[in-house]
Scaffold this active site. Structure first.
Site, PDB file in Angstrom:
ATOM      1  N   ASP A  18       0.947  -1.352  -0.122  1.00 45.39           N
ATOM      2  CA  ASP A  18       0.285   0.128   0.106  1.00 45.39           C
ATOM      3  C   ASP A  18       0.416   1.506  -0.369  1.00 45.39           C
ATOM      4  OD1 ASP A  18      -2.600   1.279   0.388  1.00 45.39           O
ATOM      5  OD2 ASP A  18      -1.792   1.393   2.534  1.00 45.39           O
ATOM      6  N   GLY A  19       0.322   2.050  -0.592  1.00 47.05           N
ATOM      7  CA  GLY A  19       1.019   4.028  -0.677  1.00 47.05           C
ATOM      8  C   GLY A  19       1.507   3.679  -1.849  1.00 47.05           C
ATOM      9  N   GLY A  21      -0.098   4.841  -4.006  1.00 46.13           N
ATOM     10  CA  GLY A  21      -1.058   6.515  -4.633  1.00 46.13           C
ATOM     11  C   GLY A  21      -0.566   7.890  -3.877  1.00 46.13           C
ATOM     12  N   HIS A  35       1.201   3.563  -9.774  1.00 47.68           N
ATOM     13  CA  HIS A  35       1.878   2.028  -9.083  1.00 47.68           C
ATOM     14  C   HIS A  35       2.595   1.673 -10.376  1.00 47.68           C
ATOM     15  CE1 HIS A  35      -2.029   2.184  -7.716  1.00 47.68           C
ATOM     16  NE2 HIS A  35      -2.455   3.107  -8.641  1.00 47.68           N
ATOM     17  N   ARG A  69     -12.336   2.762  -7.350  1.00 45.18           N
ATOM     18  CA  ARG A  69     -11.515   3.714  -8.059  1.00 45.18           C
ATOM     19  C   ARG A  69     -11.925   4.468  -9.833  1.00 45.18           C
ATOM     20  NH1 ARG A  69      -5.509   2.815  -5.423  1.00 45.18           N
ATOM     21  NH2 ARG A  69      -6.445   2.168  -3.139  1.00 45.18           N
ATOM     22  N   LEU A 130      10.804 -20.768  -5.210  1.00 47.12           N
ATOM     23  CA  LEU A 130       9.361 -19.724  -4.544  1.00 47.12           C
ATOM     24  C   LEU A 130       8.372 -19.416  -6.113  1.00 47.12           C
ATOM     25  CD1 LEU A 130       9.337 -17.490  -3.082  1.00 47.12           C
ATOM     26  CD2 LEU A 130       9.530 -15.560  -4.701  1.00 47.12           C
ATOM     27  N   ARG A 186       2.743  -5.386   6.009  1.00 51.14           N
ATOM     28  CA  ARG A 186       1.608  -4.168   5.303  1.00 51.14           C
ATOM     29  C   ARG A 186       2.447  -2.282   5.086  1.00 51.14           C
ATOM     30  NH1 ARG A 186      -4.257  -2.858   5.201  1.00 51.14           N
ATOM     31  NH2 ARG A 186      -4.234  -0.262   3.499  1.00 51.14           N
TER      32      ARG A 186
HETATM   33  C1  IPE Z   1      -5.343  -2.590   0.170  1.00 51.67           C
HETATM   34  O1  IPE Z   1      -5.257  -1.485  -0.550  1.00 51.67           O
HETATM   35  C2  IPE Z   1      -5.436  -3.210  -1.271  1.00 51.67           C
HETATM   36  C3  IPE Z   1      -4.199  -3.213  -2.142  1.00 51.67           C
HETATM   37  C4  IPE Z   1      -2.963  -3.499  -1.513  1.00 51.67           C
HETATM   38  C5  IPE Z   1      -3.984  -4.135  -3.748  1.00 51.67           C
HETATM   39  P1  IPE Z   1      -6.305  -0.044  -0.305  1.00 51.67           P
HETATM   40  O2  IPE Z   1      -5.788   1.155  -0.528  1.00 51.67           O
HETATM   41  O3  IPE Z   1      -7.172  -0.654  -1.063  1.00 51.67           O
HETATM   42  O4  IPE Z   1      -6.580  -0.052   0.917  1.00 51.67           O
HETATM   43  P2  IPE Z   1      -7.759   0.574   1.734  1.00 51.67           P
HETATM   44  O5  IPE Z   1      -9.021   0.951   0.939  1.00 51.67           O
HETATM   45  O6  IPE Z   1      -7.303   1.708   2.226  1.00 51.67           O
HETATM   46  O7  IPE Z   1      -8.353   0.186   3.181  1.00 51.67           O
HETATM   47  C1  IPE Z   2      -2.085   0.170  -3.363  1.00 49.12           C
HETATM   48  O1  IPE Z   2      -1.324   1.589  -3.501  1.00 49.12           O
HETATM   49  C2  IPE Z   2      -1.879  -0.107  -4.278  1.00 49.12           C
HETATM   50  C3  IPE Z   2      -3.322  -0.760  -4.650  1.00 49.12           C
HETATM   51  C4  IPE Z   2      -4.596  -0.594  -4.223  1.00 49.12           C
HETATM   52  C5  IPE Z   2      -3.789  -1.197  -6.627  1.00 49.12           C
HETATM   53  P1  IPE Z   2      -2.742   2.767  -3.136  1.00 49.12           P
HETATM   54  O2  IPE Z   2      -3.038   2.974  -4.634  1.00 49.12           O
HETATM   55  O3  IPE Z   2      -3.797   2.379  -2.657  1.00 49.12           O
HETATM   56  O4  IPE Z   2      -1.535   3.330  -2.905  1.00 49.12           O
HETATM   57  P2  IPE Z   2      -2.307   4.620  -1.811  1.00 49.12           P
HETATM   58  O5  IPE Z   2      -3.029   4.272  -0.136  1.00 49.12           O
HETATM   59  O6  IPE Z   2      -3.235   5.783  -2.269  1.00 49.12           O
HETATM   60  O7  IPE Z   2      -0.916   5.706  -1.092  1.00 49.12           O
HETATM   61 MG    MG Z   3      -4.243   2.629  -0.168  1.00 46.85          MG
END
Ligand code: IPE
Ligand code: IPE
Ligand code: MG
Length: 239
Positions: A18-19, A21, A35, A69, A130, A186
């Site tokens: 996550d992160g 964005g 991404h 999204r 793996l 995470r």
């Molecule tokens: C979880 O992240 C899904 C993935 C990493 C693919 P999200 O960004 O979708 O989760 P929430 O919405 O913050 O809970």
């Molecule tokens: C996780 O990163 C990847 C996917 C959910 C596809 P995010 O796109 O959720 O990144 P943030 O949480 O918005 O920073």
């Molecule tokens: Mg996210």
């Protein structure tokens, strides 16, 4: 004598990447660039997973909720999946990494589905080093609903008896290729599961890392594996 350094080493690791964005925004880039950078980190972490002799690495690429999204972002992610397979399959094959995608992949359209089938066939290696399991269009609750349907229809068709249903039956009915996750990481600072491997993380050690996924590196990953070694896993017992 047992190799003590191998005691308490996680075998099956899961990652909620996550992160992307927030990383893109922080660096004044488009979300899709976040991404893209995220995919390049996967390559590094896979390399390290092979080196560290993990059995499996299970990564969350796209959740069942991520369909909510913007369409442009979803389209960019679909394209990234295809590009990543094109770029990395031969490398994965060389490292003896077996790729497996799981989730409602059929929602992603023919182009992605065909590419995934190709990647899975190409890397369907005997004696793999793996298993790289990629959750795509996956949701833990959705998977449990699917499991319930699958098992119920087997009972109705008299293929199994109600009294024979056990934890193994549920593991087998799940689309998740790994039964138990030892360590779940995470990134991105949030402390939640966001519908990832619900049934399989029953006894997972969970580590929340503040860094955004595109900033996560091999050293951070090694630190997680190392921290895991110091954890006493009791599984409900006294010691
Ligand atoms: C979880 O992240 C899904 C993935 C990493 C693919 P999200 O960004 O979708 O989760 P929430 O919405 O913050 O809970
Ligand atoms: C996780 O990163 C990847 C996917 C959910 C596809 P995010 O796109 O959720 O990144 P943030 O949480 O918005 O920073
Ligand atoms: Mg996210």
């Amino acid at each position: 004598m047992a190799n003590t350094s191998k005691i308490n080493t996680p075998k099956n690791v899961g990652i909620i990447m996550d992160g992307n964005g927030r990383w893109a925004i922080k660096n004044s880039l488009k979300i899709s660039e976040g991404h893209k950078k995220g995919v390049s980190i996967v390559k590094d972490i896979v390399e390290e997973s092979v080196k560290q002799d993990l059995s499996s690495l299970t990564i969350y690429a796209f959740s069942s909720e991520n369909w909510k999204r913007p369409k442009t972002e979803v389209t960019a992610i679909k394209k990234l999946v295809v590009d990543a397979i094109n770029d990395q399959v031969s490398d994965l094959k060389e490292q003896k990494v077996r790729l497996k995608f799981f989730g409602h992949i059929y929602d992603f359209g023919k182009k992605v589905i065909d590419k995934i089938s190709y990647a899975e066939e190409e890397t369907n290696i005997q004696n793999s080093k793996l298993d790289l399991n990629v959750a795509l269009g996956y949701g833990g609750k959705q998977d449990i609903v699917d499991m319930a349907k699958k098992i119920s229809s087997s009972v109705l068709a008299k293929q199994i008896k109600l009294k024979d249903i056990n934890e193994k039956t549920l593991h087998n009915a799940s689309s998740v290729p790994v039964d138990e996750i030892d360590l779940l990481i995470r990134t991105g600072g949030d402390r939640r599961i966001s519908n990832f491997l619900l049934y399989q993380i029953a006894y997972a050690e969970i580590m929340f890392i503040d860094k955004y996924w595109p900033d996560f590196n091999k050293t951070d990953f090694l630190k997680c594996l190392d921290n895991f070694k110091n954890i006493k896993r009791r599984f409900g017992k006294r010691k």
